[in-house]
Design a protein around this motif. Structure first.
Motif, mmCIF file in Angstrom:
data_model
loop_
_atom_site.group_PDB
_atom_site.id
_atom_site.type_symbol
_atom_site.label_atom_id
_atom_site.label_comp_id
_atom_site.label_asym_id
_atom_site.label_seq_id
_atom_site.Cartn_x
_atom_site.Cartn_y
_atom_site.Cartn_z
ATOM 1 N N UNK A 36 0.837 -1.204 0.000
ATOM 2 C CA UNK A 36 0.000 0.000 0.000
ATOM 3 C C UNK A 36 0.872 1.254 0.000
ATOM 4 N N UNK A 37 1.931 1.240 0.799
ATOM 5 C CA UNK A 37 2.838 2.383 0.856
ATOM 6 C C UNK A 37 3.526 2.599 -0.488
ATOM 7 N N UNK A 38 3.923 1.506 -1.133
ATOM 8 C CA UNK A 38 4.563 1.597 -2.441
ATOM 9 C C UNK A 38 3.613 2.170 -3.475
ATOM 10 N N UNK A 39 2.356 1.722 -3.464
ATOM 11 C CA UNK A 39 1.359 2.273 -4.401
ATOM 12 C C UNK A 39 1.173 3.764 -4.171
ATOM 13 N N UNK A 40 1.127 4.166 -2.918
ATOM 14 C CA UNK A 40 0.957 5.582 -2.581
ATOM 15 C C UNK A 40 2.122 6.409 -3.120
#
Length: 59
Positions: A36-40
């Motif tokens: 999720x952090x990477x997508x953000x």
């Protein structure tokens, strides 16, 4: 209730050693959080790349 904040510096290998101590379930949770952090981060970068004050239509 007061909250405390603690900051420590850990190297990659130290973090990896800690992760290896987690349960399989916690590793899966961590994996989802990292994804999720990477997508953000990728979305923010993409928005910055395409940020433009001018609007033009090419027909």
């Amino acid at each position: 209730m007061a909250t405390a904040s603690l900051k420590i510096r850990l190297g990659y290998n130290q973090v990896l050693d800690l992760i290896r101590q987690l349960s399989d379930e916690d590793k899966m949770k961590l994996s989802r959080e990292l994804k999720a952090e990477t997508r953000k981060i990728k979305l923010q970068h993409l928005l910055e790349v395409f940020k433009n004050d001018e609007i033009s239509l090419l027909i």
